[in-house]
Scaffold this motif. Structure first.
Motif, mmCIF file in Angstrom:
data_model
loop_
_atom_site.group_PDB
_atom_site.id
_atom_site.type_symbol
_atom_site.label_atom_id
_atom_site.label_comp_id
_atom_site.label_asym_id
_atom_site.label_seq_id
_atom_site.Cartn_x
_atom_site.Cartn_y
_atom_site.Cartn_z
ATOM 1 N N GLY A 92 -11.040 13.534 0.469
ATOM 2 C CA GLY A 92 -11.314 13.501 -1.020
ATOM 3 C C GLY A 92 -9.606 12.402 -1.845
ATOM 4 N N PHE A 93 -9.133 11.227 -0.901
ATOM 5 C CA PHE A 93 -8.304 10.128 -1.958
ATOM 6 C C PHE A 93 -9.337 9.198 -2.117
ATOM 7 N N GLY A 94 -8.932 8.487 -3.801
ATOM 8 C CA GLY A 94 -9.200 8.398 -4.276
ATOM 9 C C GLY A 94 -9.280 6.354 -3.343
ATOM 10 N N LEU A 95 -7.729 6.265 -3.210
ATOM 11 C CA LEU A 95 -7.293 4.903 -3.170
ATOM 12 C C LEU A 95 -6.208 4.960 -1.492
ATOM 13 N N SER A 96 -6.106 4.026 -1.169
ATOM 14 C CA SER A 96 -5.145 4.473 -0.262
ATOM 15 C C SER A 96 -4.589 3.056 -0.311
ATOM 16 N N LEU A 97 -2.712 3.189 -0.021
ATOM 17 C CA LEU A 97 -1.981 2.083 -0.600
ATOM 18 C C LEU A 97 -1.353 1.987 0.014
#
Length: 383
Positions: free
Chosen positions: A105-110
């Protein structure tokens, strides 16, 4: 090949991979550092036939976009030793990281890329900046109010509050972990500027160390961390740099693009001394959009199709919030690679069209640009 969390018994092997991949010094300190990271459950390895071929850190985090915290999976320390390169090890780890981040459920990856090409193939794209600046101490003599020496214990919570207030309107800064704050707390010198009203947040602070060079009697003043919440605070930080001019030749610091300090330093003496673009990739898009803040005065509805995703989405923005719902068809088309720079505001839809990463009616693209607009995205903490 499969990816799994590494065990504390594998710390020495992990330190060895780090040393050969990153040119780190293999010693007890490096092994202990990796043992601590493994104990935190953030170190993952790609295994084949019982052997770990490479590792990376998957760091649960939050980054601020539109004034709100978006759940983010930061990826760091991707290490594949030379004997295992060219076999798809790094690619397999990143594909597994995408699947894990989406599932969790993470929205983004950086991430900060050592190489851009591989990450682009997997959907990441340049989405913001990490920029280091250098200014001669003599360029800012006597500027601003004098900062006092910070108390080792008494001012720490006020310093943290000042930082949180200073980044609230920015795009991209991380919500700092306790581990990061502990590391910054080891800076040998602290300076603060009290606010005019007693009991209110500090107007500025700076955590400082000095870097010397053999054979040079002067040194560089390194601002490990700093923040300001007013023009007076900016002038105080600049003035602190200037007051080091007797023995300090220059100061180095990390800041936004353009630097906020350039607005108070008298001449164009502040120069960019290095940096790079970090990359972002969309994971759970519904989570990312619902968590992000949007312009409060904007009401918009846009249909989207994302390359590789089944079906289309409807983006609705109103009252500073956004949401994605499924729909029959989209007006604008986005490549997976476009999601990161669009979401952070690093690239406008027009720029993404130029890169071949977006297309659609002008009105739909302009609405997307208005929805995701904001200050140039920045990350201050390298991970």
């Amino acid at each position: 090949m499969r990816i799994r969390r590494l065990l504390e018994s594998e710390a020495a092997a992990t330190a060895g991979r780090d040393a050969v991949s990153m040119a780190s010094t293999f010693d007890d300190a490096l092994m202990e550092r990796w043992r601590e990271r493994i104990a935190q459950g953030t170190v993952w390895g790609l295994e084949r036939g019982g052997s770990v071929l490479g590792h990376c850190r998957l760091l649960p985090s939050e980054h601020l976009f539109g004034g709100r915290a978006v759940p983010t999976l930061d990826i760091a320390a991707v290490a594949v030793p030379p004997e295992h390169r060219g076999q798809g090890v790094a690619r397999a780890m990143m594909e597994a990281a995408v699947a894990y981040g989406t599932e969790q459920g993470f929205g983004l990856s950086l991430l900060f890329p050592a190489t851009t090409a591989m990450y682009r193939k997997l959907g990441w794209e340049h989405a913001g900046s990490w920029s280091r600046y250098r200014v001669p101490t003599a360029a800012v003599p006597g500027l601003g109010p004098v900062m006092r020496v910070g108390d080792a214990e008494g001012d720490w919570e006020a310093i943290r509050a000042c930082r949180e207030r200073s980044v609230r309107a920015l795009s991209g800064p991380a919500v700092r972990s306790e581990e990061r704050w502990d590391a910054l707390g080891r800076a040998p010198y602290r300076y603060v500027l009290d606010a005019p009203e007693p009991g209110t947040v500090l107007e500025a602070y700076a955590l400082v160390r000095q870097r010397t060079t053999p054979g040079d009697w002067r040194h560089v003043v390194v601002l490990e961390d700093w923040a300001a919440t007013s023009r007076q605070g900016l002038e105080a930080v600049a003035g602190l740099i200037g007051r080091w001019s007797t023995f300090g030749s220059a100061a180095e610091l990390v800041d936004t693009v353009p630097s906020r300090l350039s607005g108070v330093i008298p001449e164009q003496s502040l120069e960019r001394a290095g940096g790079l673009h970090w990359m972002a990739r969309g994971l759970d898009l519904e989570v990312a959009v619902s968590a992000r803040g949007f312009p409060r005065g904007l009401t918009a509805t846009v249909g989207l199709e994302v390359d590789g995703a089944e079906g289309a989405w409807r983006l609705e923005v109103a009252d500073g919030r956004g949401r994605l719902t499924r729909t029959d068809h989209g007006q604008a088309w986005l490549h997976t690679q476009a999601l990161g720079p669009l979401f952070t505001g690093f690239r406008s839809p027009a720029e993404l069209v130029l890169q071949g990463l977006a297309r659609g009616p002008t009105e739909a693209l302009e609405l997307l640009g208005a929805a995701f607009s904001g200050p140039p995205p920045v990350v201050f903490d390298f991970f």
